[in-house]
Design a protein around this motif. Structure first.
Motif, PDB file in Angstrom:
ATOM      1  N   ALA A 246      27.761  -7.908  46.703  1.00  0.00           N
ATOM      2  CA  ALA A 246      28.054  -8.932  45.298  1.00  0.00           C
ATOM      3  C   ALA A 246      27.286 -10.051  45.647  1.00  0.00           C
ATOM      4  N   LEU A 247      27.235 -10.749  46.888  1.00  0.00           N
ATOM      5  CA  LEU A 247      26.762 -11.969  47.123  1.00  0.00           C
ATOM      6  C   LEU A 247      25.150 -11.815  47.030  1.00  0.00           C
ATOM      7  N   ALA A 248      24.779 -10.601  47.322  1.00  0.00           N
ATOM      8  CA  ALA A 248      23.090 -10.398  47.312  1.00  0.00           C
ATOM      9  C   ALA A 248      22.765 -10.608  45.758  1.00  0.00           C
ATOM     10  N   ILE A 249      23.813  -9.646  45.110  1.00  0.00           N
ATOM     11  CA  ILE A 249      23.491  -9.460  43.680  1.00  0.00           C
ATOM     12  C   ILE A 249      23.259 -10.842  42.862  1.00  0.00           C
ATOM     13  N   GLU A 250      24.147 -11.891  43.314  1.00  0.00           N
ATOM     14  CA  GLU A 250      24.452 -13.137  42.925  1.00  0.00           C
ATOM     15  C   GLU A 250      23.236 -13.905  43.282  1.00  0.00           C
ATOM     16  N   ALA A 251      22.867 -13.870  44.319  1.00  0.00           N
ATOM     17  CA  ALA A 251      21.223 -14.413  45.127  1.00  0.00           C
ATOM     18  C   ALA A 251      20.318 -14.157  44.231  1.00  0.00           C
ATOM     19  N   MET A 252      20.071 -12.763  43.922  1.00  0.00           N
ATOM     20  CA  MET A 252      19.033 -12.119  43.124  1.00  0.00           C
ATOM     21  C   MET A 252      19.132 -12.724  41.804  1.00  0.00           C
ATOM     22  N   ASP A 253      20.111 -12.709  41.099  1.00  0.00           N
ATOM     23  CA  ASP A 253      20.258 -13.210  39.638  1.00  0.00           C
ATOM     24  C   ASP A 253      19.843 -14.636  39.547  1.00  0.00           C
ATOM     25  N   ALA A 254      20.091 -15.476  40.840  1.00  0.00           N
ATOM     26  CA  ALA A 254      19.858 -16.874  40.726  1.00  0.00           C
ATOM     27  C   ALA A 254      18.265 -17.049  40.862  1.00  0.00           C
ATOM     28  N   VAL A 255      17.626 -16.098  41.438  1.00  0.00           N
ATOM     29  CA  VAL A 255      16.294 -16.133  41.517  1.00  0.00           C
ATOM     30  C   VAL A 255      15.611 -15.580  40.199  1.00  0.00           C
ATOM     31  N   ARG A 256      16.128 -14.701  39.783  1.00  0.00           N
ATOM     32  CA  ARG A 256      15.623 -14.269  38.250  1.00  0.00           C
ATOM     33  C   ARG A 256      15.889 -15.366  37.162  1.00  0.00           C
ATOM     34  N   ARG A 257      16.889 -16.124  37.175  1.00  0.00           N
ATOM     35  CA  ARG A 257      17.228 -17.054  36.142  1.00  0.00           C
ATOM     36  C   ARG A 257      16.447 -18.014  36.255  1.00  0.00           C
ATOM     37  N   GLN A 258      16.158 -18.484  37.520  1.00  0.00           N
ATOM     38  CA  GLN A 258      15.357 -19.897  38.000  1.00  0.00           C
ATOM     39  C   GLN A 258      13.813 -19.619  37.430  1.00  0.00           C
ATOM     40  N   GLU A 259      13.291 -18.236  37.908  1.00  0.00           N
ATOM     41  CA  GLU A 259      12.112 -18.093  37.457  1.00  0.00           C
ATOM     42  C   GLU A 259      11.841 -18.026  35.942  1.00  0.00           C
ATOM     43  N   LEU A 260      12.697 -17.400  35.380  1.00  0.00           N
ATOM     44  CA  LEU A 260      12.720 -17.375  33.886  1.00  0.00           C
ATOM     45  C   LEU A 260      12.403 -18.826  33.482  1.00  0.00           C
ATOM     46  N   GLN A 261      13.318 -19.658  33.949  1.00  0.00           N
ATOM     47  CA  GLN A 261      13.333 -21.113  33.427  1.00  0.00           C
ATOM     48  C   GLN A 261      12.087 -21.979  33.906  1.00  0.00           C
ATOM     49  N   ASP A 262      11.683 -21.498  35.037  1.00  0.00           N
ATOM     50  CA  ASP A 262      10.250 -22.526  35.281  1.00  0.00           C
ATOM     51  C   ASP A 262       9.109 -21.818  35.124  1.00  0.00           C
ATOM     52  N   GLU A 263       9.102 -20.425  34.863  1.00  0.00           N
ATOM     53  CA  GLU A 263       7.784 -19.678  34.600  1.00  0.00           C
ATOM     54  C   GLU A 263       7.764 -18.666  33.504  1.00  0.00           C
ATOM     55  N   PRO A 264       8.302 -19.062  32.333  1.00  0.00           N
ATOM     56  CA  PRO A 264       8.590 -18.037  31.292  1.00  0.00           C
ATOM     57  C   PRO A 264       7.493 -17.271  30.900  1.00  0.00           C
ATOM     58  N   GLN A 265       6.268 -17.947  31.097  1.00  0.00           N
ATOM     59  CA  GLN A 265       4.959 -17.282  30.674  1.00  0.00           C
ATOM     60  C   GLN A 265       4.567 -16.015  31.576  1.00  0.00           C
ATOM     61  N   ALA A 266       4.864 -16.134  32.643  1.00  0.00           N
ATOM     62  CA  ALA A 266       4.458 -15.422  33.746  1.00  0.00           C
ATOM     63  C   ALA A 266       5.350 -14.018  33.639  1.00  0.00           C
ATOM     64  N   VAL A 267       6.621 -14.389  33.693  1.00  0.00           N
ATOM     65  CA  VAL A 267       7.508 -13.184  33.304  1.00  0.00           C
ATOM     66  C   VAL A 267       7.078 -12.559  31.980  1.00  0.00           C
ATOM     67  N   GLN A 268       6.842 -13.315  31.128  1.00  0.00           N
ATOM     68  CA  GLN A 268       6.542 -12.493  29.881  1.00  0.00           C
ATOM     69  C   GLN A 268       5.343 -11.886  29.908  1.00  0.00           C
ATOM     70  N   ARG A 269       4.193 -12.071  30.555  1.00  0.00           N
ATOM     71  CA  ARG A 269       3.097 -11.425  30.824  1.00  0.00           C
ATOM     72  C   ARG A 269       3.336 -10.071  31.489  1.00  0.00           C
ATOM     73  N   ALA A 270       4.202 -10.378  32.703  1.00  0.00           N
ATOM     74  CA  ALA A 270       4.570  -9.217  33.481  1.00  0.00           C
ATOM     75  C   ALA A 270       5.352  -8.005  32.712  1.00  0.00           C
ATOM     76  N   LEU A 271       6.211  -8.373  31.629  1.00  0.00           N
ATOM     77  CA  LEU A 271       7.014  -7.506  31.008  1.00  0.00           C
ATOM     78  C   LEU A 271       6.465  -7.238  29.817  1.00  0.00           C
ATOM     79  N   GLN A 272       5.238  -7.354  29.401  1.00  0.00           N
ATOM     80  CA  GLN A 272       4.703  -7.196  28.095  1.00  0.00           C
ATOM     81  C   GLN A 272       4.791  -5.829  27.797  1.00  0.00           C
ATOM     82  N   ALA A 273       4.434  -4.896  28.604  1.00  0.00           N
ATOM     83  CA  ALA A 273       4.251  -3.484  28.282  1.00  0.00           C
ATOM     84  C   ALA A 273       5.674  -2.857  27.855  1.00  0.00           C
ATOM     85  N   ALA A 274       6.908  -3.707  28.549  1.00  0.00           N
ATOM     86  CA  ALA A 274       8.279  -2.914  28.191  1.00  0.00           C
ATOM     87  C   ALA A 274       8.740  -3.326  27.010  1.00  0.00           C
TER      88      ALA A 274
END
Ligand code: ZN
Length: 431
Positions: A246-274
């Motif tokens: 559960a702690l590892a999932i929390e840490a992973m979620d924190a990374v995902r949220r931070q990245e979405l906040q800091d680099e939204p375009q990079a995330v957008q590009r990577a997920l375009q096809a989906a």
């Protein structure tokens, strides 16, 4: 013929002399059957001092709800004698054999009510029995307290301490399980170190020895560890998979949220096809096991894995930690488990993802406890199944979301109490 009916119901109700059914009134319109029960004795023993052959002073009328006879609501009525004792001088009402003192239900009705509350939400049981749910709660508390007082906790050696909450994020309740006997030992409000001390006092009150407890499974809260250090001197602490993952999932979620906040375009590009809902699918896909992915989650996760995103790295680390646990479950070897975990920790420390590095630091300082939690498949499955049962207990107390109600139902259902009344409908019961 009339006499035959009364005799029949006297025996159907399990009455023995001096008690007998004197009259039966069936009201088909109100679907009700009323039994007038009479104490035929002229002289009685004094309930206060036991002196025999005492005179009856007067009689007080009382009524009890009994088990239905078919679809008829059944009631017992009796004029209960009070004995005027020539020996001790007291005037005392005698006890009736079909109910405990002060209850407006017969013992058989109470036993059935309790059996129903083990299976159904209390509100639903009350509806089925056509009584007030408040009446059932009072009885659950009474019988649980009585039965718990007779339980022995002698020989309890391996326990799990966990917290649960009545509402998301509030009203914390600490639960302590006997992980060998698989029963709930203790539950109370709060989640600080005092809670653990209160549990240990309760353990002693039930004949348990704090020094017999050699193993405690818990989450990583400092409060529980402090309590265990104070009151359970012989206990080694282990942190189970459930909490570590559960702690590892929390840490992973924190990374995902931070990245979405800091680099939204990079995330957008990577997920375009989906597709347009990819971000949301990604959140769930990352938390779940691949076996549980929906087609849309497959797509997002596929895009993620081909990307250079930090979220992808965090997800791989979470999966790798699960893998470390899965291997330990197979080899069950302490040295291998420690070595495997250390490899993961050094990867996590070098990964440049702050939440994962923090997690690695936490696990490192508690290394031995984490390793112990990886072995013997100790509590993991049980802790998870207990969580499921606790959720059911919460639903059973729905509408009565007070800690008191939840705790009473949790004891009724999860404590394997051996001194509860036996359901009158259970196979093999004597009545
Ligand atoms: Zn007396």
């Amino acid at each position: 013929m009339k006499i035959g009916v009364e005799a029949l119901f006297t025996s159907a109700l399990g009455l023995v002399p001096p008690w007998e059914v004197q009259d039966v009134a069936l009201d088909t319109a109100r679907k009700r059957i009323d039994f007038e029960v009479r104490c035929g004795a002229g002289l009685l023993a004094c309930p206060a001092c036991g002196a025999g052959g005492q005179k009856i002073h007067d009689r007080l009328r009382r009524s009890w709800r009994h088990l239905d006879f078919f679809q008829f609501e059944a009631w017992l009525h009796a004029e209960v004698p009070r004995v005027a004792c020539g020996s001790c001088g007291k005037t005392t009402q005698i006890e009736v054999p079909w109910a405990r003192p002060g209850s407006g239900f017969t013992a058989a009705f109470e036993a059935l009510a309790l059996a129903l509350c083990r299976e159904l939400p209390v509100r639903q049981a009350a509806k089925l029995l056509r009584c007030a749910d408040k009446q059932l709660w009072r009885r659950i508390e009474f019988y649980v307290e009585q039965a718990r007082a007779l339980e022995s906790y002698a020989g309890v050696e391996v326990i799990g301490i966990d917290e649960t909450s009545l509402r998301r994020g509030q009203h914390y309740i600490t639960v302590v399980h006997d992980l060998q006997a698989k029963r709930l030992l203790y539950a109370c409000e709060g989640r600080n170190h005092q809670t653990v001390l209160d549990f240990v006092a309760d353990l002693k009150a039930h004949g348990g020895e704090p020094t017999d407890v050699r193993h405690v499974c818990m989450d990583m809260s400092a409060a529980y560890a402090k309590g265990a250090a104070l009151a359970l001197p012989e206990a080694a602490i282990s942190y189970d998979r459930f909490h570590v993952v559960a702690l590892a999932i929390e840490a992973m979620d924190a990374v995902r949220r931070q990245e979405l906040q800091d680099e939204p375009q990079a995330v957008q590009r990577a997920l375009q096809a989906a597709g347009p809902k990819a971000k949301r699918q990604l959140m769930w896909g990352m938390r779940k096991n691949p076996a549980g992915w929906s087609p849309a989650q497959w797509q997002s996760m596929h895009s993620l894995q081909r990307s250079g995103l930090k979220s992808a790295r965090a997800w791989r680390m979470k999966m790798a930690l699960r893998e470390v646990y899965a291997r330990a479950r197979v080899h069950n070897d302490e040295a291998l488990a420690r070595q495997d975990l250390k490899v993961w920790l050094s990867w996590a420390q070098r990964c440049r993802l702050a939440p994962m590095q923090q997690l690695a630091q936490t696990l490192k300082t508690k290394l031995e406890g984490v390793v112990r939690g990886m072995l013997d498949h100790r509590s993991n499955a049980f802790v998870e199944s207990m969580n499921g049962l606790l959720q059911q207990a919460k639903r059973a107390a729905r509408g009565f979301r007070k800690a008191k109600n939840f705790i009473a139902v949790a004891y009724l259902r999860l404590s394997k109490l051996s001194n509860l009344p036996v359901s009158p409908l259970a196979p093999g019961s004597t009545r």
